[in-house]
Design a protein around this motif. Structure first.
Motif, PDB file in Angstrom:
ATOM      1  N   ALA A 254       0.813  -1.217   0.000  1.00  0.00           N
ATOM      2  CA  ALA A 254       0.000   0.000   0.000  1.00  0.00           C
ATOM      3  C   ALA A 254       0.843   1.262   0.000  1.00  0.00           C
ATOM      4  O   ALA A 254       0.402   2.308  -0.479  1.00  0.00           O
ATOM      5  CB  ALA A 254      -0.943  -0.006   1.199  1.00  0.00           C
ATOM      6  N   THR A 255       2.057   1.180   0.516  1.00  0.00           N
ATOM      7  CA  THR A 255       2.902   2.373   0.619  1.00  0.00           C
ATOM      8  C   THR A 255       3.755   2.592  -0.626  1.00  0.00           C
ATOM      9  O   THR A 255       4.520   3.544  -0.690  1.00  0.00           O
ATOM     10  CB  THR A 255       3.832   2.267   1.841  1.00  0.00           C
ATOM     11  N   THR A 256       3.636   1.710  -1.616  1.00  0.00           N
ATOM     12  CA  THR A 256       4.453   1.814  -2.827  1.00  0.00           C
ATOM     13  C   THR A 256       3.558   1.965  -4.052  1.00  0.00           C
ATOM     14  O   THR A 256       2.335   1.891  -3.965  1.00  0.00           O
ATOM     15  CB  THR A 256       5.331   0.563  -3.014  1.00  0.00           C
TER      16      THR A 256
ATOM     17  N   ARG B  88      -3.402   6.600  -3.399  1.00  0.00           N
ATOM     18  CA  ARG B  88      -4.378   6.780  -4.474  1.00  0.00           C
ATOM     19  C   ARG B  88      -5.809   6.520  -4.009  1.00  0.00           C
ATOM     20  O   ARG B  88      -6.721   6.378  -4.831  1.00  0.00           O
ATOM     21  CB  ARG B  88      -4.042   5.846  -5.636  1.00  0.00           C
ATOM     22  N   ARG B  89      -6.012   6.449  -2.706  1.00  0.00           N
ATOM     23  CA  ARG B  89      -7.319   6.057  -2.178  1.00  0.00           C
ATOM     24  C   ARG B  89      -8.466   6.953  -2.664  1.00  0.00           C
ATOM     25  O   ARG B  89      -9.617   6.503  -2.738  1.00  0.00           O
ATOM     26  CB  ARG B  89      -7.284   6.050  -0.645  1.00  0.00           C
TER      27      ARG B  89
ATOM     28  N   ASP C 289      -6.960   6.678 -14.604  1.00  0.00           N
ATOM     29  CA  ASP C 289      -5.960   7.735 -14.428  1.00  0.00           C
ATOM     30  C   ASP C 289      -6.052   8.330 -13.024  1.00  0.00           C
ATOM     31  O   ASP C 289      -7.115   8.773 -12.591  1.00  0.00           O
ATOM     32  CB  ASP C 289      -6.184   8.825 -15.480  1.00  0.00           C
ATOM     33  N   GLY C 290      -4.934   8.322 -12.293  1.00  0.00           N
ATOM     34  CA  GLY C 290      -4.907   8.855 -10.935  1.00  0.00           C
ATOM     35  C   GLY C 290      -5.346   7.865  -9.877  1.00  0.00           C
ATOM     36  O   GLY C 290      -5.336   8.176  -8.684  1.00  0.00           O
TER      37      GLY C 290
ATOM     38  N   ARG D  70      -2.080   2.829 -11.073  1.00  0.00           N
ATOM     39  CA  ARG D  70      -1.350   1.785 -10.334  1.00  0.00           C
ATOM     40  C   ARG D  70      -2.022   0.462 -10.684  1.00  0.00           C
ATOM     41  O   ARG D  70      -3.244   0.353 -10.667  1.00  0.00           O
ATOM     42  CB  ARG D  70      -1.463   2.056  -8.825  1.00  0.00           C
ATOM     43  N   LEU D  71      -1.240  -0.565 -10.989  1.00  0.00           N
ATOM     44  CA  LEU D  71      -1.794  -1.825 -11.473  1.00  0.00           C
ATOM     45  C   LEU D  71      -1.821  -2.896 -10.388  1.00  0.00           C
ATOM     46  O   LEU D  71      -0.819  -3.148  -9.726  1.00  0.00           O
ATOM     47  CB  LEU D  71      -0.986  -2.341 -12.661  1.00  0.00           C
TER      48      LEU D  71
END
Length: 474
Positions: A159-161, A188-189, A233-234, A276-277
């Motif tokens: 979660a931190t990366t 990105r939450r 996106d984002g 983020r994937l």
């Protein structure tokens, strides 16, 4: 500069003294304990950087205690130091997050090098603020078993990366729920969480679905439309059942992961998307790569952080908290008081291997909830009949046939009495007898986990490792 503190948990006094002498020469502080109880007490009261941990201890199994040791206030690194190297123990230890698995007698040079690397890793982790417990929002994720706690540790790190995450596990283990948990705990939450169901992608529409299209790009394209990649996106793009992605699109998707840009169908300009994937699958992607069904280079891109969700049958400790969680949710949904549980209800639940995992478990609980009507306590009788039948059949199937039992007994008797027999290789014989022992153990105890552990002297984790190794289930 703070002097590192090393704790040695080993019932062999000579081993403790030898390591303490080595640590004194290295100018490190040392604590020793000859039992798990003593070691855990030290961990609760003193900061420890690294723990040298034996496996076979007078009051328990070191590998079983790994979660408690690693969750101690100082969150130490752990190095296993055992006199009995066992591949199953080594696998469990590595899965439990140990730094290394050493077998006595270990050369001083190797011990020193391993310790130095563990301390260097710890120093770097602490300098980046990774030494404390990360507070996770685990809404809807339930688990107290060691295997689930290991998953939570990986979730906290992921979660931190911004690293790509691959979540694997059998159908129904909660892969999408875990992916949403990683997103919810990440920077990105507040961005979108976009789900791509790769199993539902058709070859004809996959590019349009993922990358979008321009008006007039094909028949029916009446207007410009953003694809799912752009919508993420984002935020986070979640590829569900990524093993089902057509080979034709895997190459194009690999480029997107490298460049974070794509071209819509019918478009002439590249469009960027900052996502983020996270991917998930219940298939063996390594085996698919070997068969030429999945690109190796794409797998490397997907699998930066790997979280494997354990099947429900391997974590019986989680049955009760899962049941309480879901029943409370059902009571709120139906607007009725929460229901209690009779002892036989959980006894029956523990007898089933739950091939559909948590998804099937929740379905059975809801059916039981409905069957119980206005009654305030759930009994085994409230379980659906088809489930009760499966449980009974499975219980009967686990009982070894008399003929097989007698045949195995005769063979074992012939060997132990020196009777002339054609002996198999020792490895094969040990495997045969190990499986027979497990079969008899399950039959004698009628599948009672605690009784099996008491009789065999095995730890819970070692017992399940042996079941897995022999392709057996409870």
């Amino acid at each position: 500069m703070t002097v590192p503190t090393i704790l040695v948990i080993d019932d062999d006094v000579q081993v403790c003294e030898t390591i303490a002498s080595l640590l004194a020469r290295l100018r490190y502080a040392c604590e020793t304990a000859h039992s798990l109880e003593q070691g855990l007490a030290i961990l609760e009261t003193a900061p420890v950087d690294v723990v040298f941990l034996d496996v076979r201890l007078p009051d328990g199994n070191g590998i079983d205690a790994l979660p408690r040791i690693r969750q101690a206030p100082s969150h130490p690194e752990v190095i296993i130091l055992t006199g009995e190297g066992d591949p199953d123990d080594a696998e469990l230890a590595i899965q439990g997050g140990v730094w290394d698995y050493l077998v006595k007698p270990t050369p001083i040079k190797q011990t020193t090098l391993t310790l130095a690397r563990a301390l260097q890793y710890r120093a770097e982790k602490l300098s980046k603020g990774g030494g404390g417990t990360v507070a996770l929002d685990l809404d809807g994720v339930v688990g107290i078993s060691p295997s689930m706690r290991q998953c939570f540790d990986l979730v906290a790190n992921a979660a931190t990366t911004e690293a790509n995450v691959l979540v694997t596990g059998e159908t129904g283990t909660g892969k999408e729920l875990l992916a949403r948990t990683i997103h919810r705990n990440s920077p990105r939450r507040n961005g979108p969480f976009v789900v791509v169901d790769c199993a539902a992608l058709t070859e004809s529409l996959v590019e349009s679905t993922l990358f979008g299209h321009k008006r007039g790009a094909f028949t029916g394209a009446q207007q410009d439309r953003d694809g799912l990649v752009k919508l993420a996106d984002g935020g986070t793009l979640f590829l569900d059942e990524v093993g089902e992605m057509p080979l034709a699109i895997q190459r194009a998707f690999l480029r997107i992961l490298q460049e974070r840009s794509f071209r819509p169908v019918g478009g002439t300009q590249e469009i960027r998307s900052d996502f983020r994937l996270i991917s998930a699958t219940n298939r063996d992607l390594d085996a698919m790569v070997e068969r030429g069904e999945f690109r190796k280079d794409l797998l490397f891109r997907l699998n930066t952080v790997h979280v494997e969700l354990p099947p429900l049958r391997t974590r019986p400790e989680d049955l009760k908290p899962l049941a309480i969680f879901h029943m409370n949710r059902l009571a709120e949904q139906y607007g009725v008081p929460a229901k209690g549980f009779a002892t036989d209800f959980f006894q029956q639940l523990a007898q089933y291997d739950w091939p559909g995992n948590v998804r099937e478990f929740f379905n059975v609980l809801e059916r039981s909830f409905v069957i119980s009507g206005l009654e305030g306590v759930l009994y085994a009788m409230h379980l659906p009949q088809d489930v009760r039948i499966k449980i009974t059949r499975a219980s009967l199937a686990r009982s070894p046939q008399t003929a097989d039992h007698e045949e195995a007994s005769v063979k074992l008797h012939d060997v132990t009495e020196g009777t002339s027999v054609s002996l198999p290789p020792l490895k094969s014989f040990k495997r045969l007898m190990e499986k027979r022992y497990l079969e008899l153990l399950i039959a004698q105890t009628e599948g009672s986990l605690q009784e099996m552990l008491d009789i065999s002297g095995l730890s819970r984790s070692h017992f399940y490792a042996l079941l897995k190794k022999n392709n057996m289930t409870l």
